[in-house]
Design a protein around this motif. Structure first.
Motif: not given
Ligand code: GLC
Length: 736
Positions: A266-278
């Protein structure tokens, strides 16, 4: 399955592969395992910095970087300079072709031809692997019932049954096991999940739907992709009911792993990990890394959260090392299945002669032919008379070589494409073609109305080519107004006026070809224009394909896989809707015909063009519906057939569709659901009895207990040319 077409199952737990992975894992440090979980975007501006990261063992995969020699350079850093020497996975968005650009996926779905979709995917795999790509971020299998959403262009439309068939076919094509390139390509079903249900059709927006709708509608194409052996899945940007998909253990663990047994990565979408902050679920990147890895994201695309924080999280006991081991295992498994340890480098001499081969271009033409949908043909205006002396070809997309490639065409090139003008010149060599742009796709005022009107007066027939730029659909390109852009409507109305002046006999017939990445809202065209052809963004051969259809070299056979609304206000609008407690009695009913029923006071309920709709240059008659199994057991098959006859004057293909309706069930069921389709080719006058045998177990749903089951009882069944019509019958499923 295309005969002799083998595809590999990237989910397979092959003991030899598992042993190889065990051996690799045993040698890796925690930091090196985390390195496998990091995917970076390399571009010509950051190559040196990327090479350093790769040589340091901090990278497992690279995305959106192309060309064999450039990829080999990165691969040498991984294999020959890093301590562990683990090859990189090179991933790209090969969505509808690599260099041979096919029609956009929504157009391909309108062929209703999974084998053709599979062939297109195989060709894309041939070209992409020859150039060093190992992994494509495709198929996009999001069900979409909202044409405001730009990404409707990338999928197979609104229906789970058709979507599942297309998902399966594309995975089998991408993961073909005998590519001439000698390589393999791993498919990646995306975006997991329900990204197409974004509120307002606005990209990246909130998704809030029931688990039942998630399971009944949005998950089946993913399950089909995994059952076909897809090696990867990509988590979606959106939340579902408050939980972002990229931190959603219910999706990534309970459904994907526990229920489905998925073994891929399973790969995240582009920066979707970082977007958990937003999203407001993570206070910082450290927490985002913990949430994503803990939920089941094996690889972090482009956010760097894993590289920065996972090692510390493990050291502090906030993240079990077992999570890292499992993620690294899944990633290494795909690398072993792809044979990267044996063949880390790509033979760059192959790429050059692997692109745009004649048989690839021929297949792109066939797909473009079959994806074109004839929406209207009043008075059989089409096909055009080949003896036409003077043809005015007007519109910003008439001689276009770029927009025609569609969204996500990546390394596809304008110079590879044929415009409609190129196509018409090829099929009407004796005709004088006056080509006038008349307007840009988007501009304040159409600059060339005068020249367009002049061209009309100097012609015997007028063809306009209008629609969207490729950047008006696809990611981050949702639209609130879905008509052709205003300057094009002004141009169209000026041309329309010009063709309705003068004596009747002198009036030039007017044909409009539409190019778009989505269903359009075209009430004015639908009432005023006699011949309407939907050509989507049809890829490098679209110009010739459109010309072939316009002159009758090819009889159009495409059928819509997403509903066309009459007005944006009707959205979401789709055929498989629920009855409600106050259904209207039929299409075209308005408020004052039936008070207090579920419809608008200012618009019909019915769509402009329904799911499954498409005309032909011939006509097909349906008769003699036979329900061969009026009563059937839960473990049986429903067998229904109808006679389909070509009553026109020329051969044609007809996509025969079968729908059912579960009349009474413990939860409400759609008024119709597609459960079968067959493409039949019939010569003029030929008839054939088209027979469907549908396993009863495919007629189920997720019930009150959220378990899938079929409920005994009465069903309606239809066989017909579209979701809006057909011969009706019924059968009973009895409890055994
Ligand atoms: C994009 C898209 C996804 C694509 C990925 C890599 O944001 O959402 O579909 O595969 O990034 O380009």
């Amino acid at each position: 399955m295309i005969r002799g077409m083998l595809h590999f199952d990237a989910n397979l737990l092959d003991p030899e592969v598992e042993a190889q992975v065990d051996e690799l894992l045993a040698k890796l440090s925690l930091r090196e395992k985390i390195g496998q979980m990091v995917q970076i975007h390399v571009h010509d501006g950051n190559v040196e910095a990327s090479l350093e990261l790769i040589a340091g063992g901090h990278v497992g995969s690279v995305l959106n970087y192309y060309e064999a020699s450039k990829l080999n350079r990165l691969q040498r850093a991984a294999v020959e300079e890093s301590a562990a020497g683990i090859p990189l996975l090179f991933a790209n968005d090969v969505i509808h072709g690599y260099r041979t650009i096919f029609p956009i996926p929504l157009a391909i779905s309108c062929t209703w031809d999974p084998e053709l979709a599979q062939e297109a995917a195989r060709i894309a795999a041939e070209e992409a692997t020859a150039d060093g790509t190992h992994w494509t971020f495709a198929p996009m299998v999001d069900i979409a019932r909202d044409p405001r959403w730009g990404r409707i262009a990338e999928g197979a439309g609104e229906d789970p049954f058709l979507g599942a068939a297309m998902a399966r076919a594309q995975v089998q094509g991408f993961q073909h096991d005998n590519l001439e390139s000698g390589r393999r390509l791993v498919a990646c079903a995306k975006h997991f999940a329900a990204y197409g249900a974004v509120e307002g059709g606005k990209d990246y927006n909130t998704v809030d739907l029931s688990e039942r709708t998630l399971r009944d509608v949005f998950l089946p194409p993913f399950k089909a992709a995994f059952d076909a052996g897809a090696g990867a899945v990509m988590s979606a940007f959106n939340e579902i009911a408050g939980v972002p998909c990229t931190a959603n253990a219910f999706l990534l663990q309970t459904i994907l792993r526990d229920e489905w047994g998925f073994q891929g990565l399973v790969v995240s979408d582009w920066d979707a990990v970082g977007e958990l902050i937003a999203h407001g679920c993570a206070a910082d990147l450290r927490e985002a890394a913990a949430l994503s890895a803990g939920a089941g994201i094996d690889m972090d695309m482009a956010s760097n959260a894993y590289r920065q924080h996972l090692e510390q999280l493990v050291a502090e006991g906030a993240m079990p090392a077992a999570v890292i081991d499992l993620a690294a295992r899944r990633i290494l498994r795909q690398k072993c299945i792809l044979g990267l340890f044996e063949q880390p480098y790509v033979d760059k001499s192959r790429a050059a002669h692997s692109f745009l081969r004649p048989e690839f271009r021929a297949k792109a033409l066939e797909v473009a032919h079959k994806s074109i949908v004839l929406l209207k043909n009043e008075g059989d205006l089409l096909p055009l008379d080949r003896a036409v002396r003077r043809l005015a070809l007007i519109g910003p997309l008439a001689d276009d070589h770029h927009e025609i490639l569609g969204t996500w065409h990546r390394i596809g090139r304008d110079e590879d494409a044929e415009s409609v003008l190129d196509g018409l010149r090829a099929v009407l060599p004796e005709t004088e073609i006056i080509c006038v742009r008349g307007s840009n796709v988007l501009e304040s005022e159409p600059a060339g109305v005068g020249a367009a009107v002049q061209a009309v007066s100097a012609s015997d027939v007028v063809v306009m080519v209008l629609g969207e730029a490729e950047t008006m659909s696809g990611e981050a390109h949702s639209r609130a107004y879905l008509g052709p852009p205003a300057p094009q409507m002004q141009l169209l109305q000026a041309v329309y006026e010009a063709t309705t002046q003068g004596p009747q006999a002198k009036r030039q017939p007017l044909v409009v070809v539409l190019m778009s990445g989505r269903p359009l809202v075209i009430p004015w065209l639908a009432t005023h224009i006699p011949a309407l052809v939907q050509a989507w963004h049809g890829g490098i051969r679209a110009g010739r394909a459109i010309a072939d259809v316009l002159v009758g070299n090819v009889n159009p056979s495409g059928k819509l896989t997403a509903t066309w609304p009459r007005a944006e206000g009707q959205i979401p609008i789709y055929y498989a809707h629920k009855s409600t407690g106050r259904p209207v009695t039929g299409p075209g009913v308005r408020q004052f015909d039936e008070a207090f029923r579920s419809h608008y006071i200012d618009e019909e309920n019915s769509p402009q063009f329904p799911f499954g709709y498409g005309l032909s240059y011939t006509s097909f008659r349906y008769e003699g519906l036979q329900v061969e199994t009026p009563v059937v057991d839960l473990d049986g098959e429903v067998v229904v057939s109808a006679m389909v006859r070509n009553v026109g004057r020329r051969a044609g293909d007809e996509i025969v569709q079968l729908y059912v309706h579960d009349l009474v069930a413990e939860v409400t069921r759609p008024v119709k659901e597609l459960k079968g389709f067959q493409r039949v080719s019939l010569t003029a006058g030929e008839e054939r009895r088209v027979r469907f045998a549908i396993p009863v177990q495919e007629l189920g749903f997720y019930g009150l207990d959220m378990a899938y089951h079929v409920e005994p009882g009465q069903f309606q069944v239809w066989i017909g040319p579209a979701s809006s019509s057909g011969l009706e019958g019924s059968f009973t499923v009895r409890d055994t």
